[in-house]
Design a protein around this motif. Structure first.
Motif, PDB file in Angstrom:
ATOM      1  N   ARG A   1       0.836  -1.217   0.000  1.00 42.06           N
ATOM      2  CA  ARG A   1       0.000   0.000   0.000  1.00 42.06           C
ATOM      3  C   ARG A   1       0.862   1.254   0.000  1.00 42.06           C
ATOM      4  N   ASP A   2       1.839   1.306   0.910  1.00 46.03           N
ATOM      5  CA  ASP A   2       2.656   2.518   1.015  1.00 46.03           C
ATOM      6  C   ASP A   2       3.557   2.676  -0.200  1.00 46.03           C
ATOM      7  N   TRP A   3       4.060   1.560  -0.734  1.00 44.62           N
ATOM      8  CA  TRP A   3       4.865   1.633  -1.957  1.00 44.62           C
ATOM      9  C   TRP A   3       4.030   2.184  -3.111  1.00 44.62           C
ATOM     10  N   ALA A   4       2.822   1.653  -3.276  1.00 43.57           N
ATOM     11  CA  ALA A   4       1.963   2.093  -4.384  1.00 43.57           C
ATOM     12  C   ALA A   4       1.562   3.554  -4.220  1.00 43.57           C
ATOM     13  N   ARG A   5       1.259   3.975  -3.002  1.00 45.36           N
ATOM     14  CA  ARG A   5       0.917   5.389  -2.769  1.00 45.36           C
ATOM     15  C   ARG A   5       2.099   6.284  -3.131  1.00 45.36           C
ATOM     16  N   ASP A   6       3.296   5.800  -2.835  1.00 43.68           N
ATOM     17  CA  ASP A   6       4.503   6.566  -3.115  1.00 43.68           C
ATOM     18  C   ASP A   6       4.761   6.681  -4.617  1.00 43.68           C
ATOM     19  N   LYS A   7       4.449   5.623  -5.360  1.00 44.67           N
ATOM     20  CA  LYS A   7       4.819   5.565  -6.774  1.00 44.67           C
ATOM     21  C   LYS A   7       3.670   5.874  -7.731  1.00 44.67           C
ATOM     22  N   PHE A   8       2.427   5.644  -7.328  1.00 41.40           N
ATOM     23  CA  PHE A   8       1.316   5.765  -8.274  1.00 41.40           C
ATOM     24  C   PHE A   8       0.217   6.716  -7.816  1.00 41.40           C
ATOM     25  N   GLY A   9       0.258   7.157  -6.580  1.00 43.26           N
ATOM     26  CA  GLY A   9      -0.800   8.028  -6.098  1.00 43.26           C
ATOM     27  C   GLY A   9      -1.526   7.428  -4.922  1.00 43.26           C
ATOM     28  N   PRO A  10      -2.549   8.090  -4.426  1.00 36.93           N
ATOM     29  CA  PRO A  10      -3.189   7.685  -3.170  1.00 36.93           C
ATOM     30  C   PRO A  10      -3.973   6.385  -3.255  1.00 36.93           C
ATOM     31  N   GLN A  11      -4.294   5.901  -4.456  1.00 34.78           N
ATOM     32  CA  GLN A  11      -5.089   4.688  -4.600  1.00 34.78           C
ATOM     33  C   GLN A  11      -4.389   3.718  -5.544  1.00 34.78           C
ATOM     34  N   PHE A  12      -4.850   2.452  -5.517  1.00 40.63           N
ATOM     35  CA  PHE A  12      -4.381   1.468  -6.487  1.00 40.63           C
ATOM     36  C   PHE A  12      -5.078   1.763  -7.816  1.00 40.63           C
ATOM     37  N   ASN A  13      -4.439   2.577  -8.621  1.00 34.83           N
ATOM     38  CA  ASN A  13      -5.090   3.096  -9.810  1.00 34.83           C
ATOM     39  C   ASN A  13      -4.707   2.295 -11.053  1.00 34.83           C
ATOM     40  N   ALA A  14      -5.141   2.785 -12.207  1.00 33.75           N
ATOM     41  CA  ALA A  14      -4.909   2.070 -13.461  1.00 33.75           C
ATOM     42  C   ALA A  14      -3.427   1.972 -13.789  1.00 33.75           C
ATOM     43  N   GLU A  15      -2.657   2.956 -13.401  1.00 37.87           N
ATOM     44  CA  GLU A  15      -1.212   2.889 -13.658  1.00 37.87           C
ATOM     45  C   GLU A  15      -0.588   1.729 -12.884  1.00 37.87           C
TER      46      GLU A  15
END
Length: 987
Positions: free
Chosen positions: A188-202
């Motif tokens: 979760r924290d890795w994805a927020r750091d790299k892609f934004g606040p949510q698990f998004n399409a990127e």
């Protein structure tokens, strides 16, 4: 991963060089195919240095030597041109037409003037074509994990397509995929750091491409509900997520407690928690029905598998008086909703997860429609709870399995990094497949990143169950290493990964505490640390020689797991030694405490190196942040730590002498903490040895030609002055004592270990069986005696048997070769279980012995004892498994010692079919069942043990006969080969 070759890096007759060849696709083909083609173009550019053009027409194009044609049979018009142009060289697609996710590759003459030859990748459907594309990518040297593990691509001057027709038929398992679960805090924290606040399409673009490259097609998306509020919801975090999955070709479903394409986060966000409870009763049912309708309607445009059923809020059992009837109403209502949305409930695939208590509802009569897939589950630790009956195997909806590679829950969570052994995964998943579980495999992978190796292994089996036999696990690791790092390094890296796998098979890391491995007996803890250290050093040496391009991937996939595991285990064992040394009041207590703290810091340093490495910077920041030290001391507390903690360090007052009556020199023997350790013995003078009842505290393990030929004691300082010591000269010339003297400084960080070795048993008097007293003196006047039992009794020359040593007999059954006759009934599983010798089970082709009880022969082991024991304990160590039989008959075995027979002894029973058996919470962490039986062996001499399993899943690793001398340890006494002379020791 074990696909038939379709490419080469050197030229040959009829080969077609692919560098700079255009890729031809039909614009009317599925978008997912075009996405895969774009990825292939980038892969070819990475390998050859030139990115090919992508054509959608052959009109008006310049002449080229060849084309790469990629298309699906239903939608690619160019395949029809090829099929009709030249029957002599054109591929025949009949073999894959109409099949599920199949593909074919071939080289044929071009039907168009624009090219001479065509390399064709044709798929029976959308995903069949995509898997053909990614098979090509993998074989030219692009790992499926290239982005996720920073795997370097080996540049090639040219890559060639082989002039052979390769057909890949239908996958072994129809739906194959992952569950992104327990993703907080790391993913979760890795994805927020790299892609934004949510698990998004990127973010999901990376997931979807990874799945397809691994030949997977199915996803239960991230769904952690809670901090940061409101949690994750695939469907609403990014409105593009679901449509993007469909374009790529990923079938989206929802987890075992998220029915009807709805996440629990959606329920909370919609404020249903205030308007209605997540409870199927008259008050809340109408709101839930509308909630389910919305999920079904939203999913209708996309390829989905709808999850039925309902668990209680926060993934607990239903809080209802009659849960079976309640669940029946839920399923009936959900089916009606699907009928309203899809025209018929059978117009969309559905799955019913028989997870935990839901399995018992089903077995109590819950009616699940025949077209719905029954999803059986493991116990969350990799042991399947239930296999389908022959009738269930015939269901139209088929059967699936939900299998964990990580878990948060009782008895203790495991989610930091990979702690799975491929031998166990293979045994469980192939047993599932052989039992008819072929519709759906869903693998719980937590944070994804730490589980590259076991996930690749599981999905390789799902793609082709025959690709990996039990004895091929080393080949899997070699192939994984070759695909990732190139053939030059594959053997050494594959060996490191295999060795690490065998150590993981001992126990999951997070289940290890300071008292897990014995620091006193059988050299257990020291041997495990030595193995871990040897592998870490080999990894470090190899890393130094690797080209810079491979170091990032090697660190992530190999070196970090090996080193972090060594540090973790080393810390716990050092903590145990610190506590023991403190009890004995050793000066080195404090040094060992400092070692624990240094290892604690090193663990954090390793984490930080992963999060900000010299090769990838902060790309993987947060991904290894899961705390793993300091689980609760309450045995029932499974919760993961919020912050790493080391508890229980011991310190001695280094500026203080021991009392004069104790003296400054201490002596401790292998195998015993001592009698009154660290306390003043008011009845003794320090110049007199421990005698009477205290002598046992200085009694060493017995040496024997059939067991160990060495043991040790340690001399230590317990005061402020140096200690000079010496061993009294031994009159036994066949006994080597090394060293025989020394000096210990008071501030020394290590004590002095004295080895007692008998290297030549022919020099020991025949029949000698006595305890030798060995005196140790200090120049300060301290004196102590240790007692060394030596047993040189011999068996008759005509006897071939496992022989008693140190009061027990230990048999690693995997070390005993099977005869050709036995191989018709049994198989050796060399990479399953805790021992390096593997385990023994019924051959997979053998029918249930309960129906052919006289057909399966016993396995017979001869043992020779010197000790007469009226009640000897025979302990059998079985690979952890559950009674997955649907007919309720127990896993059982027969055991016969001499003429006393134990028939149908249960391995693991259960009070009713969905319960976990008594003792499961211990066995699931130990990874073995231990079953103890008493037999009369009151006559010393030759005895016979005969053993026979009565069901598949009864897998034996070890037999120990305790004649009164077995010592406490985790793995039990080491097994010895039944030969005279120095035996082979197996952990």
């Amino acid at each position: 991963m074990f696909s038939q070759p379709i490419t080469a890096f050197e030229p040959g007759p009829g080969y077609l060089g692919l560098k700079d060849l255009p890729i031809l696709t039909d614009p009317n083909d599925d978008e997912g195919i075009h996405l895969a083609v774009d990825a292939l173009a980038c892969d070819l550019a990475s390998v050859t240095g030139q990115k090919p053009e992508v054509w959608t027409t052959v009109t008006g194009r310049p002449h080229v030597e060849g084309l790469i044609l990629i298309g699906s049979l239903p939608r690619c018009r160019f395949l029809s041109d090829i099929q009709t142009a030249d029957q002599a060289t054109s591929p025949a697609y009949n073999s894959i037409s109409g099949m599920w996710e199949s593909f074919e590759t071939s080289i044929c003459n071009s039907p168009w003037p624009v090219a001479d030859r065509v390399f064709v990748i044709s798929g029976s459907d959308k995903r069949g074509t995509i898997f053909g594309v990614y098979t090509l990518s993998e074989q030219i040297g692009v790992s499926p994990w290239f982005w996720w593990a920073d795997v370097a691509v080996q540049p090639r001057e040219q890559v060639y397509a082989l002039p052979v027709t390769v057909r890949q038929g239908e996958p072994s398992v129809q739906y194959r995929g992952i569950f992104i679960n327990d993703e907080a805090p790391a993913l979760r924290d890795w994805a927020r750091d790299k892609f934004g606040p949510q698990f998004n399409a990127e973010f999901y673009t990376k997931v979807f491409e990874l799945l397809l490259r691994l030949k997977a097609n199915f996803l239960w998306p991230a769904m952690w509900s809670g901090y940061p509020e409101p949690g994750s919801s695939f469907f609403t975090d990014d409105p593009a997520n679901q449509a993007l999955a469909d374009r790529y070709g990923i079938v989206v479903s929802t987890s075992h407690h998220e029915p009807m394409q709805r996440s629990m986060t959606e329920w909370h966000v919609a404020n249903k928690g205030l308007k209605a409870r997540w409870r199927w009763d008259e008050q809340n049912k109408p709101v839930l029905v509308e909630h389910f309708k919305g999920g079904a309607a939203r999913a209708k445009p996309y390829e989905s598998v709808i999850t039925l059923g309902m668990r209680g809020d926060t993934d607990k059992a239903l809080d209802m008086d009659d849960p079976v009837s309640t669940m029946q109403d839920i399923v009936t209502t959900q089916r009606k909703i699907l009928g309203d949305v899809y025209g018929s409930p059978e117009n969309v695939p559905q799955v019913m997860a028989l997870y935990k208590e839901v399995q018992s509802y089903y077995e109590q009569g819950l009616d699940i429609p025949d077209d719905v897939t029954l999803l059986f589950a493991d116990d969350n630790f990799g042991h399947i709870r239930r296999l389908p009956t022959p009738e269930e195997q015939q269901r139209r909806g088929g059967c699936g399995v939900y299998y964990h590679l990580e878990y948060v829950g009782h008895p203790r969570s495991y989610k930091w990094m990979n702690t799975n052994s491929c031998g166990k995964i293979h045994q469980q998943l192939t047993q599932a497949f052989d039992s008819g579980i072929k519709k759906l495999w869903i693998i719980n992978v937590g944070d994804i990143k730490p589980l590259e190796v076991p996930l690749t292994f599981a999905l390789s089996l799902a793609w082709d169950i025959k690709s990996i036999a039990p004895e091929m696990i080393p080949a899997f690791y070699d192939t994984f290493a070759a695909r990732t790092f190139g053939s030059e390094y594959s053997s050494n890296i594959g060996r490191l990964l295999l060795n690490h796998d065998r150590l993981l098979a001992l126990r999951r890391l997070e289940h290890i505490e300071s008292d897990t491995f014995s620091i006193l007996n059988y050299n257990e803890a020291d041997d495990i640390i030595q193995r871990l250290t040897d592998h870490e050093e080999a990894s470090s040496a190899l890393m130094d020689t690797l080209p810079e391009m491979h170091k990032a991937a090697f660190f992530q996939l190999v070196h970090y797991p090996l080193r972090a595991a060594r540090v973790f285990v080393d810390l716990h064992i050092s903590l145990a030694k610190n506590q023991l040394y403190g009890e004995q009041r050793r000066n080195t207590t404090n040094a060992m405490a400092m070692r624990v703290l240094a290892l604690f810091d090193l663990d954090h340093d390793l984490t930080q190196q992963f999060h900000n490495s010299p090769w990838t910077g902060d790309k993987w920041n947060h991904i290894m942040k899961q705390p793993r030290y300091g689980f609760g001391t309450n045995g029932g507390d499974y919760h993961t730590p919020s912050r790493d903690l080391v508890r229980g360090l011991s310190f001695v007052q280094s500026r203080q002498d021991s009392t004069p009556i104790a003296g400054q020199m201490g002596v401790a023997v292998e195998g015993h903490i001592g009698i009154l350790p660290g306390l003043a013995n008011e009845e003794c003078c320090r110049m007199q040895p421990s005698r009477g009842g205290r002598a046992s505290g200085l009694r060493l393990p017995s040496l024997s030609p059939y067991g160990r030929n060495s043991c040790y004691f340690e001399v230590y300082c317990r005061g402020t002055r140096p200690v000079s010591w010496s061993v009294e000269a031994s009159s036994y010339k066949w006994l080597c004592i090394s060293p025989s003297s020394g000096t210990l400084e008071s501030e020394a960080t290590q004590d002095q270990r004295v080895s007692l070795i008998i290297s030549d048993w022919s020099r020991v008097p025949a029949g000698l069986c006595t305890a030798i007293d060995i005196g140790i003196r200090s120049t300060d006047g301290d004196y102590e005696e240790v007692h060394l039992p030596v047993d040189n009794r011999r068996v008759p020359a005509s006897v071939s048997a496992f022989v008693e040593s140190d009061g027990c007999v230990s048999i690693a059954v995997g070390d005993v070769s099977l005869s050709e006759f036995q191989k018709a009934f049994y198989q050796h599983l060399p990479y399953l279980g805790r021992l390096s010798s593997g385990a023994i089970s019924l051959a997979s082709r053998v029918p249930d012995p309960n129906t052919l009880i006289t057909a399966v022969p016993h396995l017979t082991y001869s043992v020779f004892t010197f000790t007469a024991a009226a009640s000897a304990t025979v302990t059998l160590y079985f690979t952890m498994a559950l009674n997955a039989r649907a007919d309720g008959r127990p896993l059982a075995y027969d055991l016969i010692v001499d003429n006393t027979a134990l028939k149908g002894a249960p391995l693991a029973g259960r009070s009713h079919s969905a319960d976990l058996p008594e003792g499961w919470d211990t066995a699931v962490q130990d990874l073995v069942w231990t079953r103890c039986h008493a037999f009369d062996m009151s006559v010393a001499g030759l005895h016979t043990i005969r053993y026979r399993p009565l069901a598949q899943g009864v897998i034996l690793e070890k037999i120990v006969v305790d004649l009164g001398g077995q010592r406490q340890s985790y793995l039990g006494p080491p097994g010895y080969s039944p030969v005279q002379g120095r035996p082979v020791v197996r952990l």
